[in-house]
Design a protein around this motif. Structure first.
Motif, mmCIF file in Angstrom:
data_model
loop_
_atom_site.group_PDB
_atom_site.id
_atom_site.type_symbol
_atom_site.label_atom_id
_atom_site.label_comp_id
_atom_site.label_asym_id
_atom_site.label_seq_id
_atom_site.Cartn_x
_atom_site.Cartn_y
_atom_site.Cartn_z
ATOM 1 N N UNK A 170 0.832 -1.198 0.000
ATOM 2 C CA UNK A 170 0.000 0.000 0.000
ATOM 3 C C UNK A 170 0.866 1.246 0.000
ATOM 4 N N UNK A 171 1.887 1.221 0.862
ATOM 5 C CA UNK A 171 2.783 2.368 0.966
ATOM 6 C C UNK A 171 3.451 2.657 -0.376
ATOM 7 N N UNK A 172 3.961 1.597 -1.021
ATOM 8 C CA UNK A 172 4.656 1.833 -2.277
ATOM 9 C C UNK A 172 3.679 2.342 -3.332
ATOM 10 N N UNK A 173 2.480 1.821 -3.288
ATOM 11 C CA UNK A 173 1.479 2.279 -4.249
ATOM 12 C C UNK A 173 1.147 3.744 -4.055
ATOM 13 N N UNK A 174 1.028 4.099 -2.794
ATOM 14 C CA UNK A 174 0.657 5.477 -2.458
ATOM 15 C C UNK A 174 1.745 6.445 -2.902
ATOM 16 N N UNK A 175 3.000 6.086 -2.597
ATOM 17 C CA UNK A 175 4.113 6.949 -2.992
ATOM 18 C C UNK A 175 4.191 7.053 -4.508
ATOM 19 N N UNK A 176 4.037 5.916 -5.179
ATOM 20 C CA UNK A 176 4.111 5.904 -6.634
ATOM 21 C C UNK A 176 3.030 6.790 -7.239
ATOM 22 N N UNK A 177 1.857 6.684 -6.666
ATOM 23 C CA UNK A 177 0.739 7.457 -7.173
ATOM 24 C C UNK A 177 1.036 8.948 -7.096
ATOM 25 N N UNK A 178 1.542 9.359 -5.934
ATOM 26 C CA UNK A 178 1.882 10.775 -5.760
ATOM 27 C C UNK A 178 2.980 11.180 -6.716
ATOM 28 N N UNK A 237 -13.593 -2.324 -17.348
ATOM 29 C CA UNK A 237 -13.739 -0.889 -17.112
ATOM 30 C C UNK A 237 -12.514 -0.351 -16.351
ATOM 31 N N UNK A 238 -12.056 0.829 -16.745
ATOM 32 C CA UNK A 238 -10.817 1.401 -16.173
ATOM 33 C C UNK A 238 -10.825 1.405 -14.655
ATOM 34 N N UNK A 239 -11.980 1.762 -14.098
ATOM 35 C CA UNK A 239 -12.063 1.892 -12.638
ATOM 36 C C UNK A 239 -11.764 0.566 -11.952
ATOM 37 N N UNK A 240 -12.339 -0.499 -12.508
ATOM 38 C CA UNK A 240 -12.128 -1.807 -11.894
ATOM 39 C C UNK A 240 -10.675 -2.233 -12.059
ATOM 40 N N UNK A 241 -10.109 -1.946 -13.229
ATOM 41 C CA UNK A 241 -8.713 -2.308 -13.464
ATOM 42 C C UNK A 241 -7.802 -1.651 -12.430
ATOM 43 N N UNK A 242 -8.170 -0.422 -12.064
ATOM 44 C CA UNK A 242 -7.329 0.288 -11.095
ATOM 45 C C UNK A 242 -7.335 -0.381 -9.727
ATOM 46 N N UNK A 262 -5.434 -4.303 -10.405
ATOM 47 C CA UNK A 262 -3.983 -4.397 -10.601
ATOM 48 C C UNK A 262 -3.211 -4.444 -9.285
ATOM 49 N N UNK A 263 -3.463 -3.504 -8.371
ATOM 50 C CA UNK A 263 -2.739 -3.622 -7.095
ATOM 51 C C UNK A 263 -3.075 -4.899 -6.351
ATOM 52 N N UNK A 264 -4.312 -5.386 -6.501
ATOM 53 C CA UNK A 264 -4.672 -6.627 -5.822
ATOM 54 C C UNK A 264 -3.807 -7.776 -6.333
ATOM 55 N N UNK A 265 -3.593 -7.794 -7.650
ATOM 56 C CA UNK A 265 -2.775 -8.861 -8.217
ATOM 57 C C UNK A 265 -1.312 -8.705 -7.803
ATOM 58 N N UNK A 266 -0.879 -7.441 -7.681
ATOM 59 C CA UNK A 266 0.484 -7.238 -7.205
ATOM 60 C C UNK A 266 0.642 -7.726 -5.771
ATOM 61 N N UNK A 267 -0.425 -7.584 -5.010
ATOM 62 C CA UNK A 267 -0.390 -8.079 -3.630
ATOM 63 C C UNK A 267 -0.195 -9.595 -3.640
#
Lengths: 280, 282, 250
Positions: free
Chosen positions: A264-272, B94-99, B102-107
């Motif tokens: 989550x942290x890395x995602x948040x930083x990346x996003x910013x 849909x773009x929103x769902x992809x957003x 993607x992080x879920x899959x990275x998890x």
């Protein structure tokens, strides 16, 4: 014909939906399963106490400390090397034979199985260099393992720094080095941090490379040359040797929660970071 | 000026560290592992199915077959799943769902392999034992766990390949009256082919190299499996299970195992590298 | 005496000739305007004087550039120091993502000035010279990114002035600005001329006519015409210059 196509289109879509949902379901199932069984075992004592009778009872305090120290050691070694490599690849050269070789080398390193790192680290650091099972042996081994990640993410981050900023610095009398230190690195820092945080995640989750290089001592380390046990190793030993399923679940929960927070942290930083690069 | 040159040299040396470390590992593994090949012969080491360190019998064939079975199983289950997900994410979602996805899959990629192994032991293995027979800890359990573990790798790399296809390809195809799936199937996937193949190869590398989860779920018996319900031992497991107490020739044999593993991985990496390079060629 | 002298200066980028044997001189405390259509090599010429093309690959330079009779491409030149003497302002105002104050002192501090008092003086002085002081004096610690386009460009000029340069190179400094901001920058330029030697690259012939003492007209890498501003704009020698000034092409 066109009706036919529409049906195929629908079927394909349904299948893709189903497969995606299965994937996401697996994720949630794994996380949910571990947390459901483990979260009850979490308490202040679990975090703050030493393990008793090989981890059957008590907490995981030294294990948390061990995990942190080992990870820090790895990051402190791999960070400068990785960032330095990225700086060289982006600032000092253009694409040529050498940079291609370096990139290929990093890719190969990234593909090497962790047990091979374990094998290598065990015989070189632990035995030949007589460092024993220790934070330093484990840290060195892990640092080689995470180096490619740090190189890649830092490179991407540095590449994303706009060229005009560099030129402004040069035009104001900045040397290349000053420009790198005062402009490029600070601008790329969030991206670089993202890579480092992801690497931390890898270190925390790694077992095969760690168990043969850092050992599995349950004591609190006094120096870099002491053995430590990380959370993953602890979880592995608890569950594999059937020592305590309850504590295994609890340890796994701590692991999963930390990995989640790290991501989550890395995602948040990346996003910013992306927002800043794209102009707020 | 001189100082700047010095700095540049320093950075160059740092940049060589990755190459240097790769060379160090390669040389080291080979140096330590070559002995066993010389002592008992290349063919015997690779093709003998007998592995009994106490009787000085060192043959890797069972483990090689174990790795092959488990890896193929993982690919059969994992690749269709991952490619579906990446095609879905790239083209239909849909773009929103992809957003969120993607992080879920990275998890999923971040979950430690021991946790996957553990899940395999407490959930998958009992199910297999109950409904399909055998000991539960088996090729099938190993393949299923590995299939999940390679998902993130295959998804993220093939997703990059799909995203790299210029949007105009899709638009052009749609403009010619093709449906979305037809366009994806006939235009986008072929265009992204090299990247998709690379993603599968890298997923394969991940499956071959995975250790802890495989040790936990696949039973580790040293024999060539005849069905997917039998237990197997992979090359990686072989190293991890015995490294702790191996000495002398036994340790050399483990390094020999590492060497075989290393060569397989390098071949896969190089193949993936070749395919990713070709991605440019539309 | 001349401050800057270009002698048979040619420049190639990826094998293509961008500048073709340009000869040019700029006198002290004079404003030279370089005009010409897009792609005529104006910006490259400017960047060469600041040695900004050093880091670009696949280039080749022929001929020499002298500043105060010293070849600035000779090996014993300290490039950062040269760039401090020859300030450069880019077409797109690119403030560093820091405060206004930090932007101004970036250069001086790299040059080794660390006394706060001296830096404060520099900040005020250069902002005043760029006609920006009154607008920002109460918010020096705010991010420079919060300024308007015109203010940003004046900040970039002030930032260059803080280096206490001898020469200022301006690359289409007003191309992204509104007329009022442009007027302010032109006013600043005329004032700055008393102390500095200025070269301005511009697409805007009217602007060149307003501020420049001398004008050079570049076309496809070649110097077509060079002379007193009034002469070039009223009785150009070359027909192509005439065509360009009167807007028949470019």
């Amino acid at each position: 014909m066109s009706i036919n196509q529409n049906i195929i289109e629908k079927i394909v879509k349904i299948f893709l939906w189903i497969f995606t949902i299965i994937t996401i379901f697996i994720l949630f199932y794994i996380v949910g399963f571990i947390l459901k069984n483990g979260i009850g075992g979490l308490s202040k004592e679990f975090f703050m106490e030493f393990p008793k009778s090989m981890g059957r009872e008590g907490g995981i305090f030294p294990i948390i400390i061990g995990t942190i120290l080992l990870t820090l050691a790895a990051v402190f070694i791999a960070g400068p090397l990785g960032i330095g490599t990225a700086v060289y690849l982006t600032e000092y050269t253009r694409e040529n034979r050498i940079t291609q070789m370096i990139r290929f080398g990093a890719d190969c390193l990234a593909g090497i199985p962790s047990i091979v790192f374990g094998l290598f680290g065990f015989v070189l650091f632990v035995i030949k260099l007589k460092m024993g099972w220790s934070i330093i042996s484990g840290g060195l081994t892990l640092s080689i393992m995470i180096l490619p990640t740090i190189i890649r993410t830092s490179e991407e981050a540095i590449k994303a720094v706009p060229k005009p900023l560099r030129e402004v610095s040069y035009s104001l009398g900045g040397t290349k080095w000053q420009t790198i230190v005062f402009i490029v690195i600070p601008q790329a820092l969030p991206g670089i941090l993202t890579g480092i945080i992801l690497s931390i995640g890898r270190c925390v989750g790694e077992t095969a490379a760690v168990i043969f290089t850092a050992g599995s001592s349950l004591r609190l380390p006094n120096s870099l040359f002491d053995s430590v046990r990380t959370m993953s190793v602890h979880f592995y030993i608890l569950s594999r040797e059937g020592i305590s399923l309850k504590n295994a679940y609890a340890t796994a929960s701590v692991l999963i929660i930390s990995i989640g927070m790290i991501n989550f942290l890395s995602y948040w930083i990346m996003h910013r970071f992306i927002r800043r690069i794209e102009g707020k | 000026m001189n100082r700047e040159k010095l700095i540049e040299k320093t950075f160059f040396l740092i940049a060589c560290s990755a190459l240097f470390l790769l060379a160090l590992i390669t040389v080291f593994i080979f140096k330590e592992g070559i002995g066993i090949f010389l002592k008992i012969g290349f063919a015997k080491f690779i093709f003998s199915p007998d592995w009994a360190p106490s009787q000085k019998q060192f043959g890797l064939f069972s483990m090689i077959m174990g790795s092959v079975w488990i890896t193929i199983g993982a690919l059969i289950i994992g690749v269709p799943l991952s490619l579906s997900v990446s095609i879905f994410l790239a083209e239909f979602c849909p773009k929103k769902i992809a957003r969120i996805l993607k992080p879920a899959i990275e998890l999923l990629a971040g979950i430690p392999s021991v946790v996957y192994g553990f899940i395999g032991v407490v959930i998958l293995a009992p199910l297999i034992r109950e409904y399909l027979g055998g000991p539960g800890l088996s090729v099938l359990a190993g393949s299923m766990v590995l299939a999940i573990m390679i998902l993130p790798t295959v998804i993220s790399i093939s997703l990059d390949a799909l995203h790299a296809v210029p949007k105009s390809y899709l638009e052009g195809s749609l403009a010619l009256g093709a449906t979305r799936w037809q366009s994806v199937y006939m235009v986008i996937i072929p265009a992204a082919r090299s990247g998709i193949i690379a993603s599968v190869i890298l997923g394969m590398g991940r499956a071959v190299g995975e250790t802890m989860a495989v040790i936990m779920v696949s039973g580790n018996a040293v024999r060539i499996p005849h069905s997917i319900l039998e237990p197997v031992r992979t090359l990686t497991s072989n190293i991890a299970l015995e490294l702790g107490y191996a000495t002398g020739m036994h340790r050399e044999a483990l390094f020999g195992t590492g060497m075989v593993l290393f060569v397989i991985i390098m071949i896969l990496n190089t193949a993936a590298y070749v395919f990713t390079k070709r991605k440019v060629r539309k | 005496m001349n401050k800057i002298l270009l002698k048979d200066l040619s420049f190639y980028f990826e094998g293509k000739k961008v500048l073709n044997s340009v000869n040019l001189e700029v006198l002290k405390n004079e404003i030279l305007a370089i005009i010409g259509p897009a792609g005529s090599g104006k910006t490259t010429l400017l960047r060469l004087i600041n040695r900004l093309e050093d880091a670009t690959y696949n280039t080749k330079k022929e001929g020499d550039i002298f500043v105060d009779d010293k070849d600035i491409y000779s090996v014993d030149i300290n490039v950062p120091e040269l760039r401090r003497r020859i300030g450069m302002v880019f077409a797109q105002p690119v403030p560093l993502p820091r405060s206004i104050y930090e932007n101004i002192i970036y250069g001086p501090r790299l040059a080794g000035i660390i006394y706060k008092k001296k830096l404060d003086e520099l900040v005020e002085h250069s902002l005043r010279q760029a006609f920006l002081w009154d607008e920002v004096k109460d918010r020096l610690n705010q991010s420079a990114l919060s300024l308007s386009g015109g203010q940003k460009q004046r900040l970039c000029i002030a930032r260059t002035l803080a280096l206490q340069p001898e020469v200022i190179l301006l690359d289409e400094p007003c191309s992204s600005l509104d007329p009022i901001s442009t007027a302010k920058i032109e006013e600043a330029m005329l004032r700055l001329k008393e102390k500095y030697t200025i070269i301005i690259v511009t697409n805007n012939t009217k602007q060149a006519a307003r501020v420049a003492d001398k004008v050079a007209f570049l076309l496809m890498g070649e110097l077509i015409e060079y002379g007193q501003s009034r002469q070039v704009f009223t009785i150009p020698v070359d027909k192509r210059t005439d065509d360009y000034i009167t807007g028949r092409f470019g």
